[in-house]
Design an enzyme around this catalytic site. Structure first.
Site, PDB file in Angstrom:
ATOM      1  N   ASP A  69      -7.660  17.757 -15.650  1.00 46.11           N
ATOM      2  CA  ASP A  69      -7.762  16.585 -15.995  1.00 46.11           C
ATOM      3  C   ASP A  69      -7.100  16.709 -17.374  1.00 46.11           C
ATOM      4  O   ASP A  69      -7.912  17.151 -18.626  1.00 46.11           O
ATOM      5  CB  ASP A  69      -9.064  15.994 -15.996  1.00 46.11           C
ATOM      6  N   LYS A 115      -7.718   5.159 -19.574  1.00 52.52           N
ATOM      7  CA  LYS A 115      -8.473   5.529 -21.111  1.00 52.52           C
ATOM      8  C   LYS A 115      -7.411   5.927 -21.804  1.00 52.52           C
ATOM      9  O   LYS A 115      -6.303   4.344 -22.215  1.00 52.52           O
ATOM     10  CB  LYS A 115      -8.900   7.204 -20.962  1.00 52.52           C
ATOM     11  N   TYR A 132     -16.589  16.100 -16.282  1.00 54.05           N
ATOM     12  CA  TYR A 132     -17.164  14.583 -16.776  1.00 54.05           C
ATOM     13  C   TYR A 132     -17.812  14.777 -15.364  1.00 54.05           C
ATOM     14  O   TYR A 132     -17.952  15.158 -13.746  1.00 54.05           O
ATOM     15  CB  TYR A 132     -15.270  13.624 -15.759  1.00 54.05           C
ATOM     16  N   ARG A 170       0.803  -0.878   0.288  1.00 52.84           N
ATOM     17  CA  ARG A 170       0.215   0.288  -0.358  1.00 52.84           C
ATOM     18  C   ARG A 170       1.093   0.966  -0.039  1.00 52.84           C
ATOM     19  O   ARG A 170       0.608   1.808  -1.012  1.00 52.84           O
ATOM     20  CB  ARG A 170      -0.958   0.291   1.522  1.00 52.84           C
TER      21      ARG A 170
END
Length: 384
Positions: free
Chosen positions: A179, A204, A107, A54
């Site tokens: 973004d 993406k 978005y 982690r």
């Protein structure tokens, strides 16, 4: 945009940064360190700086080094999703009483996170057309600590002049977040234009094959990078080793894929603008697009995302989506295969009834890298 700080060209950096041959075996592909914990050399003695995946994992480190190099930043952090990255950034930078400006064409997931989650922490927000610096300035307040920009935006492909908004936010003491998912670092590098933080959904174009979900933050601010890393570890929504490896694999072909996505999209746009059943086409490569000159200035090419409005309203738009065959009906974007969707009922359903509501007759395309003549034939039959 062709040259990176290292002096090497983007295509070379994409393949080699953080991805040099394994020093132990000589493997030319970085190994997947599918491990939760690491042997320590004595209590508190960390071998190679790793203790628990982690906190850090060698495969994730390789991806983060690669992303930092591609965006020209000093620090990158990889997350389990794009929204996990956004959540970490918002909780790191903003505190109760702060104010945030978001785009009027954002978005849907970003809007939902801000309006339904962040607002509950006591953070206020306003909506602005970020393509208009005057509108952004009018939306800002003395307590504004962040301005959020998507360029190109999702789904209307709006273009924001990053350098202009960076000057505005810097003067106001706020941070500019860009973004960069639609453009990818190959087509646009916001940090070089003055942005403080770049956000990616690595799901993406960076991953590029519709087989992984992930997110990333990149910054040149060392102190902010340390704060983000602290919160990344404290909150725990990190990219797993295999997911990190898949994104690295995709990045190696990012440049050639983006060239093909852009070339195919240009042909699709040409066909759509000439079609009698198409009312309006949104694509920054069009000379008639209001942000065309800005996009040409700050982007290498115009990308693979195209949106258009259909004559006949919402029902006609839905029918086009249903009739498409080679364009797969589905959410997401940026894969090698072409996708089609109805934003109002799919990716942007969460903004219905808000200032961000999208036209009901809008169709969004993620133009893939198939033979473009096949894509044009499919769109022609879908439009009828």
């Amino acid at each position: 945009m062709n040259d990176q700080p290292s002096g090497r060209r983007f295509e070379t950096v994409a393949i080699h940064a953080g991805q040099e041959p394994d020093p132990v075996t000589g493997a030319v592909v970085p190994p997947i360190h599918q491990v939760s914990t690491f042997k320590q050399d004595g209590v508190g003695g960390l071998r190679g700086g790793y203790e628990y995946s982690r906190s850090a994992n060698p495969t994730r480190t390789a991806l983060e080094e690669n992303l930092a190099a591609l965006e020209g930043g000093g620090r990158a952090l990889a997350f389990a999703s794009g929204l996990a990255a956004e959540d970490c950034l918002l909780r790191t930078v903003l505190t109760p009483g702060d104010h945030l400006v978001i785009p009027n064409d954002a978005y849907g997931g970003t809007f939902r996170l801000v309006a339904k989650v962040v607002e509950r922490w006591g953070v206020t927000w306003s909506v602005a057309n970020t393509s208009d610096p005057a509108a952004v300035r009018a939306a800002m307040r003395p307590e504004t600590r962040m301005v959020w920009v998507e360029t190109p935006s999702n789904p209307l492909l709006g273009i924001t002049d990053i350098a202009l908004i960076a000057d505005l936010t810097r003067t106001a003491g706020a941070r500019l977040v860009v973004d960069n998912t639609f453009a990818s670092p190959y087509l646009q590098q916001p940090l070089a234009l003055g942005a403080d933080v770049v956000v990616h959904s690595t799901t993406k174009y960076l991953g590029g094959h519709s087989d992984v979900v992930g997110g990333a933050l990149v910054t040149s601010d060392g102190a902010l990078g340390e704060e983000l890393a602290f919160h990344q570890n404290a909150m725990g929504a990190v990219a797993g080793p295999f997911d990190a490896w898949l994104v690295m694999r995709g990045i190696k072909t990012l440049s050639v894929r983006m060239d093909r996505h852009s070339a195919n999209a240009a042909r699709v746009v040409e066909a759509l603008t000439a079609h009698p059943k198409v009312v309006e086409v949104f694509y920054p490569g069009l000379p008639t697009h209001p942000g065309h000159e800005t996009a040409a200035k700050q982007m290498r090419d115009f990308g693979g995302m195209v949106s258009f409005r259909v004559a006949g309203g919402e029902s006609a738009a839905v029918e086009v989506c249903d009739r498409a065959r080679l364009f797969t009906l589905g959410e997401s974007l940026g894969g090698v295969e072409s996708l089609i969707e109805h934003p109002g009922r799919m990716t942007h359903a969460s903004v219905s009834g808000s200032a961000l509501e999208v036209p009901s007759d809008l169709v969004r395309l993620s133009v893939g890298i198939e033979a473009v003549d096949d894509l044009l034939a499919d769109l022609s039959q879908a439009l009828g």
